[in-house]
Design a protein around this motif. Structure first.
Motif, short mmCIF file in Angstrom:
data_model
loop_
_atom_site.label_atom_id
_atom_site.label_comp_id
_atom_site.label_asym_id
_atom_site.label_seq_id
_atom_site.Cartn_x
_atom_site.Cartn_y
_atom_site.Cartn_z
N LEU A 66 37.88 3.04 25.09
CA LEU A 66 36.94 2.84 26.18
C LEU A 66 36.35 4.17 26.64
CD1 LEU A 66 35.76 1.06 28.57
CD2 LEU A 66 37.86 1.63 29.77
N ASP A 67 37.21 5.17 26.84
CA ASP A 67 36.76 6.48 27.33
C ASP A 67 35.81 7.16 26.35
OD1 ASP A 67 38.27 6.17 29.62
OD2 ASP A 67 39.94 7.40 28.90
N VAL A 68 36.11 7.06 25.06
CA VAL A 68 35.25 7.69 24.05
C VAL A 68 33.86 7.04 24.05
CG1 VAL A 68 34.90 8.01 21.57
CG2 VAL A 68 37.12 8.50 22.60
N LEU A 69 33.81 5.71 24.10
CA LEU A 69 32.51 5.03 24.12
C LEU A 69 31.74 5.37 25.39
CD1 LEU A 69 30.59 3.18 22.61
CD2 LEU A 69 31.70 1.23 23.72
N LYS A 70 32.42 5.44 26.53
CA LYS A 70 31.76 5.82 27.78
C LYS A 70 31.11 7.19 27.66
CE LYS A 70 33.98 3.35 31.55
NZ LYS A 70 34.80 3.48 32.75
N LYS A 71 31.86 8.15 27.09
CA LYS A 71 31.31 9.50 26.93
C LYS A 71 30.07 9.51 26.04
CE LYS A 71 35.60 11.97 27.75
NZ LYS A 71 36.68 12.77 27.17
N LEU A 72 30.04 8.62 25.07
CA LEU A 72 28.92 8.59 24.13
C LEU A 72 27.66 7.94 24.70
CD1 LEU A 72 30.74 7.60 20.81
CD2 LEU A 72 29.67 9.79 21.33
N ILE A 73 27.82 6.80 25.42
CA ILE A 73 26.61 6.04 25.76
C ILE A 73 26.48 5.57 27.21
CG2 ILE A 73 26.30 5.23 23.40
CD1 ILE A 73 27.30 2.51 24.28
N ASP A 74 27.49 5.76 28.06
CA ASP A 74 27.40 5.24 29.43
C ASP A 74 26.22 5.88 30.16
OD1 ASP A 74 28.26 3.55 31.48
OD2 ASP A 74 29.46 5.14 32.42
N LYS A 75 25.43 5.05 30.82
CA LYS A 75 24.25 5.44 31.61
C LYS A 75 23.10 5.98 30.76
CE LYS A 75 26.61 4.61 35.39
NZ LYS A 75 27.23 3.33 35.24
N LYS A 76 23.14 5.74 29.47
CA LYS A 76 22.09 6.21 28.57
C LYS A 76 21.20 5.06 28.13
CE LYS A 76 24.55 10.21 26.95
NZ LYS A 76 25.15 10.91 25.84
N GLU A 77 19.97 5.41 27.76
CA GLU A 77 19.03 4.44 27.22
C GLU A 77 19.41 4.15 25.77
OE1 GLU A 77 16.44 2.89 28.83
OE2 GLU A 77 17.06 3.90 30.67
N VAL A 78 19.41 2.86 25.40
CA VAL A 78 19.79 2.47 24.05
C VAL A 78 18.76 1.48 23.48
CG1 VAL A 78 22.27 2.84 24.37
CG2 VAL A 78 21.28 0.61 24.88
N GLU A 79 18.75 1.41 22.18
CA GLU A 79 17.93 0.42 21.46
C GLU A 79 18.87 -0.30 20.51
OE1 GLU A 79 14.28 0.48 18.32
OE2 GLU A 79 14.18 1.83 20.04
N ILE A 80 18.94 -1.61 20.61
CA ILE A 80 19.92 -2.39 19.86
C ILE A 80 19.22 -3.37 18.94
CG2 ILE A 80 21.80 -4.06 20.09
CD1 ILE A 80 22.35 -2.73 22.84
N ASP A 81 19.59 -3.34 17.66
CA ASP A 81 19.10 -4.32 16.70
C ASP A 81 20.05 -5.51 16.74
OD1 ASP A 81 17.00 -2.71 15.79
OD2 ASP A 81 18.31 -1.69 14.37
N VAL A 82 19.52 -6.66 17.06
CA VAL A 82 20.34 -7.87 17.21
C VAL A 82 20.61 -8.48 15.84
CG1 VAL A 82 20.43 -10.18 18.23
CG2 VAL A 82 19.34 -8.29 19.47
N LYS A 83 21.87 -8.80 15.60
CA LYS A 83 22.28 -9.46 14.34
C LYS A 83 22.54 -10.91 14.61
CE LYS A 83 23.07 -5.94 11.41
NZ LYS A 83 22.39 -5.82 10.22
#
Length: 83
Positions: A66-83
């Motif tokens: 959880l902590d590692v993912l938070k550091k990578l993307i929390d509060k950031k803009e993302v673009e997600i390709d839906v599968k």
């Protein structure tokens, strides 16, 4: 024959409709493989990562995941390709 052609075209359109991309800001990281984003249209969308099976919070290394993912993307803009 006509029914078959209509069926094939319908299936093709369904496949195209699933090939979407959503954009937004990460507002919550639930665990190592699940986030919630605030889309550009104002909707909250829960996203589960395809092909990732991170440990749950109560499992060994769950909090670390959880902590590692938070550091990578929390509060950031993302673009997600839906599968």
């Amino acid at each position: 024959m006509r029914k078959l052609l209509v069926l094939i075209l319908s299936l093709f359109m369904m496949v195209l409709s699933f090939a979407t991309t959503i954009k937004g800001k990460v507002i919550k990281v639930a665990d190592g493989d699940t986030i919630t984003i605030l889309e550009e249209n104002g909707e909250n969308t829960r996203v589960r990562f395809y092909g990732i099976d991170a440990p749950e919070k109560k499992q060994e290394y769950g909090i670390k995941s959880l902590d590692v993912l938070k550091k990578l993307i929390d509060k950031k803009e993302v673009e997600i390709d839906v599968k």
